[in-house]
Design a protein around this motif. Structure first.
Motif, short mmCIF file in Angstrom:
data_model
loop_
_atom_site.label_atom_id
_atom_site.label_comp_id
_atom_site.label_asym_id
_atom_site.label_seq_id
_atom_site.Cartn_x
_atom_site.Cartn_y
_atom_site.Cartn_z
N ALA A 224 -6.82 10.01 7.80
CA ALA A 224 -7.27 9.44 6.53
C ALA A 224 -6.29 8.37 6.06
CB ALA A 224 -7.40 10.53 5.48
N ARG A 225 -4.97 8.68 6.14
CA ARG A 225 -3.98 7.70 5.70
C ARG A 225 -4.06 6.42 6.55
NH1 ARG A 225 -0.16 8.03 2.31
NH2 ARG A 225 -0.19 10.31 2.27
N SER A 226 -4.26 6.58 7.86
CA SER A 226 -4.38 5.39 8.73
C SER A 226 -5.54 4.50 8.28
CB SER A 226 -4.56 5.82 10.18
OG SER A 226 -3.42 6.49 10.65
N ASP A 227 -6.66 5.16 7.94
CA ASP A 227 -7.82 4.37 7.51
C ASP A 227 -7.58 3.69 6.17
OD1 ASP A 227 -9.53 4.59 9.65
OD2 ASP A 227 -10.52 6.40 8.95
N ALA B 146 -9.55 -1.90 -5.83
CA ALA B 146 -9.29 -0.65 -6.55
C ALA B 146 -9.72 0.57 -5.75
CB ALA B 146 -10.00 -0.69 -7.90
N GLU B 147 -10.86 0.48 -5.08
CA GLU B 147 -11.35 1.64 -4.34
C GLU B 147 -10.38 2.06 -3.26
OE1 GLU B 147 -15.18 2.94 -1.57
OE2 GLU B 147 -15.10 0.93 -2.46
N TYR B 148 -9.79 1.08 -2.57
CA TYR B 148 -8.87 1.42 -1.49
C TYR B 148 -7.56 2.00 -2.04
CZ TYR B 148 -12.02 -1.78 1.05
OH TYR B 148 -13.11 -2.41 1.59
N LEU B 149 -7.04 1.39 -3.13
CA LEU B 149 -5.82 1.90 -3.76
C LEU B 149 -6.04 3.31 -4.32
CD1 LEU B 149 -4.74 -1.33 -5.67
CD2 LEU B 149 -3.41 -0.20 -3.88
N LEU B 150 -7.22 3.54 -4.89
CA LEU B 150 -7.52 4.85 -5.46
C LEU B 150 -7.51 5.92 -4.39
CD1 LEU B 150 -8.52 6.64 -7.79
CD2 LEU B 150 -10.84 5.90 -7.25
N ASN B 151 -8.11 5.64 -3.24
CA ASN B 151 -8.13 6.63 -2.17
C ASN B 151 -6.72 6.92 -1.65
OD1 ASN B 151 -10.97 7.56 -1.18
ND2 ASN B 151 -11.22 5.42 -1.78
N GLU B 152 -5.92 5.85 -1.53
CA GLU B 152 -4.54 6.03 -1.10
C GLU B 152 -3.77 6.89 -2.11
OE1 GLU B 152 -0.90 5.55 1.02
OE2 GLU B 152 -3.00 5.26 1.60
N ALA B 153 -3.98 6.65 -3.41
CA ALA B 153 -3.30 7.42 -4.45
C ALA B 153 -3.74 8.87 -4.44
CB ALA B 153 -3.57 6.79 -5.82
N LEU C 293 -4.93 10.60 -1.89
CA LEU C 293 -4.40 11.27 -0.70
C LEU C 293 -2.92 11.60 -0.88
CD1 LEU C 293 -4.74 12.21 2.24
CD2 LEU C 293 -4.16 9.88 2.94
N THR C 294 -2.15 10.63 -1.35
CA THR C 294 -0.71 10.85 -1.54
C THR C 294 -0.47 11.94 -2.57
OG1 THR C 294 -0.28 8.56 -0.97
CG2 THR C 294 1.47 9.74 -2.11
N SER C 295 -1.25 11.93 -3.68
CA SER C 295 -1.09 12.95 -4.71
C SER C 295 -1.41 14.33 -4.18
CB SER C 295 -1.99 12.63 -5.91
OG SER C 295 -1.66 11.38 -6.47
N THR C 296 -2.43 14.42 -3.34
CA THR C 296 -2.85 15.72 -2.80
C THR C 296 -1.84 16.25 -1.81
OG1 THR C 296 -5.17 15.09 -3.11
CG2 THR C 296 -4.72 16.92 -1.62
N THR C 297 -1.30 15.38 -0.96
CA THR C 297 -0.43 15.85 0.14
C THR C 297 1.04 15.86 -0.24
OG1 THR C 297 -0.35 13.61 1.03
CG2 THR C 297 -2.06 15.09 1.89
N GLU C 298 1.46 14.95 -1.14
CA GLU C 298 2.89 14.82 -1.42
C GLU C 298 3.23 14.97 -2.90
OE1 GLU C 298 4.57 11.32 0.41
OE2 GLU C 298 2.93 11.26 1.87
N GLY C 299 2.22 15.11 -3.76
CA GLY C 299 2.46 15.28 -5.18
C GLY C 299 2.32 13.98 -5.93
N ALA D 274 3.05 9.22 -5.60
CA ALA D 274 2.01 8.20 -5.79
C ALA D 274 2.11 7.52 -7.14
CB ALA D 274 0.63 8.84 -5.63
N SER D 275 3.22 7.74 -7.86
CA SER D 275 3.29 7.26 -9.24
C SER D 275 3.15 5.75 -9.35
CB SER D 275 4.61 7.72 -9.89
OG SER D 275 5.73 7.21 -9.13
N ASP D 276 3.78 5.00 -8.43
CA ASP D 276 3.69 3.54 -8.50
C ASP D 276 2.25 3.06 -8.34
OD1 ASP D 276 6.39 3.35 -8.89
OD2 ASP D 276 6.87 2.89 -6.79
N THR D 277 1.53 3.68 -7.41
CA THR D 277 0.13 3.29 -7.19
C THR D 277 -0.72 3.63 -8.40
OG1 THR D 277 0.40 3.71 -4.82
CG2 THR D 277 -1.85 3.50 -5.64
N TRP D 278 -0.48 4.82 -9.02
CA TRP D 278 -1.25 5.20 -10.20
C TRP D 278 -0.99 4.24 -11.36
CZ3 TRP D 278 -5.31 7.88 -9.63
CH2 TRP D 278 -5.38 8.95 -8.73
N ARG D 279 0.27 3.87 -11.56
CA ARG D 279 0.57 2.94 -12.64
C ARG D 279 -0.08 1.58 -12.40
NH1 ARG D 279 5.58 5.71 -13.01
NH2 ARG D 279 6.46 4.46 -11.32
#
Length: 920
Positions: A796-799, A811-818, A820-826, A830-835
């Protein structure tokens, strides 16, 4: 009722057939073939041999033989300049024999009507595929060459220097633009693929005619001139069934100086009767001379020697019955001069010479140039052995005409120039007469006007090669009319160069003939632009027309350069400003495009089309209010323009005013009930408004009108997806059956499988879509969805990261990255991406923009902002797939974070309620 009387033409054919000398074997074999059962007869004949050997005479004899057994016949020669003209010529000749090809004639009339609307369809990428990739059918056709697309009237064969992928994209965009302009799918296909549409109709009409006649015999004479542009088309319906079944009682005869060279003909050589004509044997030649009353042995020997036993010269010399060999030897060096030496009537002699000057002779031309003493003897001229013709006009055999032209040109250059000037002035008068009933802007579309202009230009060139500059300027205008007309003008220039022995004309003729072989119209315009012979206005027009060719080939930067050059040369031409605005629109430089359209409107305030083009630019730049104003002005100027209503409806739709959109689209469809593009867009409005039943009805109707349109089929699949009816995926399957390599349709089907929980099927489709288009970010991020949901977080992260390299700010791509990071790493990771996402609320024109800002504001502790974004999302976004994604995201956030559960649960319940309402 008494037996029908023979016509004069039938009597003439019978008498000429009865007097035919020689070629006994060929005559008998063709007649015997007509006496066979149709299923056992030969249907392909190749007649070839050197000029003057009698090919055309044999073809005329065979035609008379066929008519004698009740066959329908038609002869196509160098007068045609393309397959459509060839079919029209055949249809006209069959009509004169009482057999009308009604369906073909109606289709051709419709084609001629819509052909000139195509240029107006280049207002911008109104219906282009959003992912920017070409459909597989267009890519395949582009690699095969534009001839495979049958776009010759618009573009011509593709150059090896053009990018096939870019050309394919241009073809898709051209299709979309024309689809939004013309009445229905059939008309769009007719304009884009005239041969693909017209040839099957032509073949079907031939089949119906063949039921009522023992034979239909089609003769293609002077094949050495017509083979370059007729060969592929002729093979397509004679050697294959790609346009329908050709009846067994249709015979095709090809006659030219050489046998057809295409490899495909040789593959059918066991079915082809190959007839190579050589000069008459001495016995045949003597038979002909005896039949003409020439029996003096010395005279016979001299004629045999001087004619080379070529039938056309044998007959020419024999029919005048020279008194003796001594007189023959004392005459001029050319065989034609020897012939004229024994024409005792000086007026007839002058008429023969004068009638060699024009390319063709009809009775009007004859009376114009023949001496008054023989002005009524046109029938006598047509009876001469070296004169042939049909349809009311005739021409000299090339061998004889060439000798006569040389004789006159060298004997008296003054008389030569004066004769051609006289003919040029006559055609100018006839052209002016035709102009009285024509709109000035439509002259070049009128075949009678073009014919007179063509002949007028030919004679002016022959009178003075210094007329070259004006001719090249006319050729510029010919380029606006398509390849057959361009070919006419190039042939004219080459013929004039040969006939008046002008090195400059001959050089230009060869140069332009070479240009016809590769990307012909663009190459021709390039050759013209690089000459010093054009004036500023003509040069500006050449740049403008080449720019239009570049737009059709998706070379928008090149087009802009040409329009810039045209503007510099002549800034007062309104159409140049519009064309430059079009190129800028394609390049997404909308502000500059609007300025150019504004200049065009200043120059021509009543130009409705300039307003619609500017409206498209405004719409694409998301300035929907300005777009609505421009489309409204266009509608004021042209109240019956369904296209303008449809595009104003689209602007209303994009602005979220669904009621006004429906009103305009209803009006467009009322004006044009078969307007598939408007129906599909009205279906999309119904979909956005949650009226799925009405959406399906409109999209079903649009697909019925345009069954090959994968775009409409995929939208219909979307409606079923959004209404939760994932079991109705046959709609997207239909789209992929239309074009099995269409990435958008395949990716949409993959998303439907994802929403239905069919992960394996989703991955199969998404993998395929990405394989077809490796840069298809939307498909890549949706595959990441599937991987994330099934726990394959690395994939998923590779995609997601791959999608972000394609569009880092989406936005859609950044949202999915955020997520995934929030789910797997907290959340911290992902704070920078969320901000970053929380700050993206300036231009929220997309559902995922709204969703991203809502979730980011929720997570970064901005309850006021999250509430506003949530309200906008839930009120403005009716799409159930995005709402379903939001519910899933909240599920994961509730499980993976320590946020305030009540607040998140409240949003979750609201979204779940909304989703249930949508799917219900």
């Amino acid at each position: 009722m008494g037996e029908r009387r023979q016509s004069r033409q039938e009597l003439n054919r019978a008498r000429r057939r009865d007097g035919f000398i020689g070629r006994h074997t060929e005559r008998q074999s063709f007649y015997a073939n007509l006496c066979r059962n149709a299923g056992e007869a030969h249907y392909l004949f190749h007649v070839h041999g050197v000029a003057g050997v009698g090919k055309s005479s044999l073809v005329r004899h065979w035609e008379g033989t066929a008519r004698g057994v009740g066959a329908l016949t038609a002869v196509v020669d160098e007068d045609v300049n393309g397959p459509v003209e060839a079919m029209e010529a055949i249809s006209a000749q069959l009509a004169r024999q009482g057999q009308v090809l009604g369906k073909f004639d109606a289709a051709t009339e419709r084609y001629r009507k819509h052909r000139h609307e195509a240029d107006a369809s280049l207002a911008g990428p109104a219906g282009a595929s959003e992912n920017g990739s070409a459909s597989a059918s267009s890519r395949t056709a582009a690699h095969l060459g534009i001839g495979a697309l049958s776009l010759a009237p618009l573009i011509g064969p593709v150059s090896a220097g053009l990018d096939p992928e870019a050309l394919a994209r241009g073809t898709d965009r051209l299709r979309a633009a024309i689809s939004s302009r013309l009445r229905n799918h059939q008309d769009v296909e007719l304009v884009l693929h005239p041969l693909r549409v017209l040839t099957p109709v032509f073949v079907r009409d031939l089949a119906e005619a063949a039921e009522d006649h023992p034979w239909i015999v089609l003769f293609f004479d002077t094949w050495e001139r017509t083979e370059p542009f007729l060969d592929a088309w002729l093979r397509s319906f004679v050697l294959s069934d790609s346009h329908g079944d050709l009846p067994v009682n249709v015979i095709v005869v090809i006659s030219g100086q050489a046998a057809p060279v295409a490899r495909e003909w040789s593959e059918y050589r066991d079915l082809v009767v190959d007839i190579e004509l050589e000069a008459f044997t001495e016995a045949e030649a003597r038979t002909l001379l005896t039949a003409r009353g020439v029996t003096d042995e010395a005279l016979v020997a001299s004629i045999l020697h001087m004619s080379g036993r070529l039938p056309v010269l044998l007959d020419t010399l024999a029919r005048v019955r020279p008194a003796s060999a001594d007189g023959l030897e004392d005459a001029s060096e050319t065989a034609v001069d020897r012939f004229l030496h024994w024409v005792s009537d000086p007026h007839r002699r002058a008429a023969i010479l004068a009638c060699a000057l024009p390319l063709h002779v009809n009775e009007d031309v004859y009376r114009t140039i023949a001496p008054q003493e023989v002005a009524t003897e046109y029938a006598w001229l047509r009876g001469l052995p070296f004169v042939s013709g049909q349809g009311g006009r005739c021409r000299y055999h090339d061998v004889v005409r060439t000798s006569m032209l040389r004789f006159q040109r060298t004997r008296s250059p003054h008389d030569w120039s004066e004769g051609h000037t006289h003919l040029a002035e006559a055609h100018a008068r006839w052209r002016s007469h035709v102009e009285r009933t024509l709109d000035p802007g439509r002259r070049w579309t009128n075949s009678d006007w073009r014919e007179h202009r063509l002949n007028e230009t030919y004679h002016r060139l022959c009178a003075s090669p210094h007329f070259l500059g004006s001719t090249l300027e006319e050729l510029v205008e010919a380029c606006a009319e398509g390849l057959p007309v361009v070919r006419q003008w190039v042939n004219l220039l080459s013929r004039a160069g040969e006939d008046c022995a002008s090195e400059s004309l001959t050089t230009w003729g060869r140069r332009l003939e070479s240009a016809l072989g590769r990307d012909p119209i663009t190459s021709t315009l390039t050759a013209l632009i690089t000459t010093d012979s054009l004036g500023p206005t003509a040069r500006a027009r050449a740049h403008q027309l080449r720019g239009r060719q570049y737009i059709r080939a998706a070379r928008h930067a090149d087009a802009l350069c040409d329009f810039d050059a045209a503007h510099t040369l002549d800034p007062a031409i309104a159409a140049i400003h519009s064309d430059r605005g079009t190129a800028l629109t394609w390049l997404r430089r909308f502000d500059e495009a609007v300025v150019d359209f504004g200049r065009a409107i200043e120059l021509r305030p009543d130009d409705a089309w300039a307003f619609t083009r500017r409206g498209v630019a405004h719409r694409l730049d998301r300035h929907y209010e300005e777009a609505v104003v421009d489309f409204g002005r266009a509608i004021e100027l042209r109240p019956d323009d369904a296209w303008a209503f449809a595009h104003r409806g689209l602007a209303h739709r994009l602005a979220g005013r669904y009621h006004q959109a429906i009103t305009d689209l209803d009006h467009a469809i009322a004006l044009n009930p078969d307007y598939a593009w408007a129906l599909a867009n009205r279906g999309e409005v119904h979909r956005l408004a949650g009226r799925y039943h009405q959406a399906i009805t409109d999209l079903d109707h649009a697909i019925a009108l345009d069954p090959d349109d994968a775009w409409g089929a995929t939208y219909r699949g979307d409606v079923h997806q959004l209404s939760g009816r994932h079991d109705l995926m046959w709609n997207s399957s239909h789209a992929t059956n239309v074009d099995p390599d269409y990435p958008w349709a395949i990716a949409n089907r993959g998303v439907a499988h994802r929403l239905a929980g069919h992960d394996d099927r989703a991955l199969t489709d998404l993998d395929h879509a990405i394989e077809l288009d490796p840069g298809y970010g939307w498909a890549i991020v949706n595959r990441g969805h599937v991987h994330r949901r099934t726990g394959r977080h690395g994939q998923a992260r590779s995609d997601f990261e791959r999608a972000l390299t394609i569009d880092p700010d989406k936005a859609e791509y950044l949202l999915n990255e955020a997520i995934l990071t929030s789910t797997t790493e907290g959340l911290g990771a992902a704070s920078d991406t969320w901000r970053s996402l929380a700050e993206q609320h300036g231009d929220l024109g997309d559902a995922y923009d709204l969703l991203a800002v809502f979730l980011a504001s929720l997570i970064t502790g901005s309850p006021g902002q999250s509430r506003i974004a949530f309200q906008r999302f839930i009120l403005e976004e009716p799409s159930s797939d995005v709402t379903d994604d939001a519910v899933r995201f909240l599920d994961e956030l509730i499980l993976g974070t320590s946020m305030e559960r009540d607040r998140v649960d409240g949003y979750h319940r609201a979204l779940s309620h909304r989703l249930g309402h949508l799917q219900g």
